[in-house]
Motif scaffolding. Structure first.
Motif, PDB file in Angstrom:
ATOM      1  N   GLY A   5      -2.408   0.930  10.693  1.00  0.00           N
ATOM      2  CA  GLY A   5      -3.213   1.052   9.486  1.00  0.00           C
ATOM      3  C   GLY A   5      -2.506   0.708   8.190  1.00  0.00           C
ATOM      4  N   TYR A   6      -1.283   0.203   8.272  1.00  0.00           N
ATOM      5  CA  TYR A   6      -0.568  -0.178   7.058  1.00  0.00           C
ATOM      6  C   TYR A   6      -0.989  -1.581   6.622  1.00  0.00           C
ATOM      7  CZ  TYR A   6       2.676   3.719   7.774  1.00  0.00           C
ATOM      8  OH  TYR A   6       3.235   4.954   7.938  1.00  0.00           O
ATOM      9  N   ALA A  49       2.828  -6.720  13.316  1.00  0.00           N
ATOM     10  CA  ALA A  49       1.642  -6.367  14.102  1.00  0.00           C
ATOM     11  C   ALA A  49       1.570  -4.856  14.331  1.00  0.00           C
ATOM     12  CB  ALA A  49       1.662  -7.104  15.435  1.00  0.00           C
ATOM     13  N   ALA A  50       2.714  -4.226  14.602  1.00  0.00           N
ATOM     14  CA  ALA A  50       2.750  -2.780  14.835  1.00  0.00           C
ATOM     15  C   ALA A  50       2.326  -2.015  13.585  1.00  0.00           C
ATOM     16  CB  ALA A  50       4.146  -2.348  15.277  1.00  0.00           C
ATOM     17  N   LEU A  51       2.767  -2.463  12.436  1.00  0.00           N
ATOM     18  CA  LEU A  51       2.392  -1.808  11.185  1.00  0.00           C
ATOM     19  C   LEU A  51       0.887  -1.911  10.943  1.00  0.00           C
ATOM     20  CD1 LEU A  51       5.314  -2.996   8.885  1.00  0.00           C
ATOM     21  CD2 LEU A  51       4.857  -0.633   9.576  1.00  0.00           C
ATOM     22  N   GLN A  52       0.346  -3.093  11.176  1.00  0.00           N
ATOM     23  CA  GLN A  52      -1.092  -3.285  10.983  1.00  0.00           C
ATOM     24  C   GLN A  52      -1.898  -2.458  11.968  1.00  0.00           C
ATOM     25  OE1 GLN A  52      -1.031  -7.568  11.293  1.00  0.00           O
ATOM     26  NE2 GLN A  52      -0.973  -7.854   9.082  1.00  0.00           N
ATOM     27  N   GLY A  64       0.790  -1.223   0.000  1.00  0.00           N
ATOM     28  CA  GLY A  64       0.000   0.000   0.000  1.00  0.00           C
ATOM     29  C   GLY A  64       0.821   1.271   0.000  1.00  0.00           C
ATOM     30  N   VAL A  65       2.148   1.152   0.144  1.00  0.00           N
ATOM     31  CA  VAL A  65       3.019   2.330   0.203  1.00  0.00           C
ATOM     32  C   VAL A  65       3.434   2.703  -1.217  1.00  0.00           C
ATOM     33  CG1 VAL A  65       5.229   3.220   1.020  1.00  0.00           C
ATOM     34  CG2 VAL A  65       3.833   1.781   2.508  1.00  0.00           C
ATOM     35  N   GLU A 116       8.645   6.730  -1.479  1.00  0.00           N
ATOM     36  CA  GLU A 116       9.765   6.415  -0.590  1.00  0.00           C
ATOM     37  C   GLU A 116       9.660   7.192   0.721  1.00  0.00           C
ATOM     38  OE1 GLU A 116      14.631   5.921  -0.812  1.00  0.00           O
ATOM     39  OE2 GLU A 116      13.503   6.666  -2.551  1.00  0.00           O
ATOM     40  N   ASP A 117       9.106   8.407   0.664  1.00  0.00           N
ATOM     41  CA  ASP A 117       8.944   9.196   1.885  1.00  0.00           C
ATOM     42  C   ASP A 117       7.999   8.489   2.865  1.00  0.00           C
ATOM     43  OD1 ASP A 117      10.646  11.143   1.009  1.00  0.00           O
ATOM     44  OD2 ASP A 117       9.073  12.488   0.288  1.00  0.00           O
ATOM     45  N   ASP A 118       6.908   7.929   2.331  1.00  0.00           N
ATOM     46  CA  ASP A 118       5.966   7.209   3.194  1.00  0.00           C
ATOM     47  C   ASP A 118       6.605   5.956   3.777  1.00  0.00           C
ATOM     48  OD1 ASP A 118       4.045   9.088   2.677  1.00  0.00           O
ATOM     49  OD2 ASP A 118       3.009   7.915   1.147  1.00  0.00           O
ATOM     50  N   LEU A 119       7.441   5.296   2.978  1.00  0.00           N
ATOM     51  CA  LEU A 119       8.116   4.095   3.459  1.00  0.00           C
ATOM     52  C   LEU A 119       9.093   4.451   4.581  1.00  0.00           C
ATOM     53  CD1 LEU A 119       8.557   1.046   3.107  1.00  0.00           C
ATOM     54  CD2 LEU A 119      10.298   1.579   1.393  1.00  0.00           C
ATOM     55  N   LEU A 120       9.819   5.538   4.411  1.00  0.00           N
ATOM     56  CA  LEU A 120      10.747   5.986   5.441  1.00  0.00           C
ATOM     57  C   LEU A 120      10.004   6.346   6.721  1.00  0.00           C
ATOM     58  CD1 LEU A 120      13.541   6.806   6.431  1.00  0.00           C
ATOM     59  CD2 LEU A 120      13.227   9.023   5.304  1.00  0.00           C
TER      60      LEU A 120
END
Length: 252
Positions: free
Chosen positions: A192-193, A186-189, A146-147, A150-154
């Motif tokens: 909301g990722y 789990a933290a990413l989910q 969903g990313v 690159e800024d969002d990934l960082l």
């Protein structure tokens, strides 16, 4: 980008997944069998099993076949799963490119023979265990479909936190310590990722630059030949290749 990620992108470009779907399902089945055998047969309490199931579902594997694999691993359909063991093979492709292979097999002699034949066919050599392993480090790998920047990934990497990230083409992924993989997923989910593939993988710590198309073609053919083997689960290599050489390799 080198090694596993470069090879993964090449495989996507070659679009071989549909043609090999039956073979890929067999690999997923083995992974689920071993995950269920070595841990709980319940995906809610077994991260390895849960991620294997998610990959199988994403590839279109039926729920019936997924459940059958889990039942085999749990010993509900006989003792066939007990004969599967994880084995690592190491060697060199043409030009000193290091190759690390993970397999699940019920016959070490057969698997070693098939892998050795693939190396020999494409100008490589199967070596002893440990001959190239020191050139790789095991990391946790979380793809984030969903990313889109690159800024969002960082930003995601800093929130978790992750130990690093990789961005190339359609692949956006966070890198973690292997033992932190489940916690970071789990933290990413929770934030909301959307998390795609979540796995441990071997990342090269040094790379070999392939600048000649004929050389690159031989290396890619070896990697393809290894991945075509039923017992092979993953193939990692420590090559890097610029876009011009890659295009030349793909042209033939």
């Amino acid at each position: 980008m080198a090694g596993h990620s470069k090879w993964a992108n090449i495989k996507r470009q070659k679009a071989r997944v549909d043609a090999l779907k039956g073979q890929i399902f067999a690999k997923f089945s083995r992974e689920m069998i071993v995950a269920a055998r070595t841990g709980l047969p319940d995906p809610a309490g077994n991260f390895r099993l849960r991620t294997a199931m998610e990959k199988a579902k994403a590839a279109g594997m039926s729920q019936e076949n997924i459940e059958r694999a889990i039942a085999k691993g749990a010993g509900l359909l006989g003792a066939d799963a007990d004969s599967l063991e994880a084995v690592r093979y190491e060697g060199y492709a043409l030009g000193g490119v290091a190759v690390l292979i993970e397999a699940l097999t019920d016959n070490r002699n057969r698997t070693a023979g098939e892998i050795r034949a693939a190396f020999n066919k494409y100008g490589g050599n199967l070596g002893e265990t440990g001959c190239v392993g020191w050139m790789f480090a095991q990391v946790g790998w979380l793809e984030m479909p969903g990313v889109t920047s690159e800024d969002d990934l960082l930003a995601a990497a800093m929130q978790v936190p992750a130990t690093g990230y990789e961005w190339e083409g359609e692949t956006a992924a966070l890198v973690t310590e292997p033992l932190d993989l489940e916690r970071v997923a789990a933290a990413l989910q929770d934030q909301g990722y959307r998390v795609g593939a979540a796995m441990t993988r071997w990342q090269p710590t040094m790379t070999v630059a392939i600048t000649d198309a004929d050389w690159g073609r031989q290396v890619l053919r070896l990697l393809e030949g290894l991945e075509d083997l039923d017992d092979v689960q993953t193939v990692s290599a420590n090559f890097d290749m610029d876009e011009r050489t890659l295009v030349a390799c793909m042209g033939n």
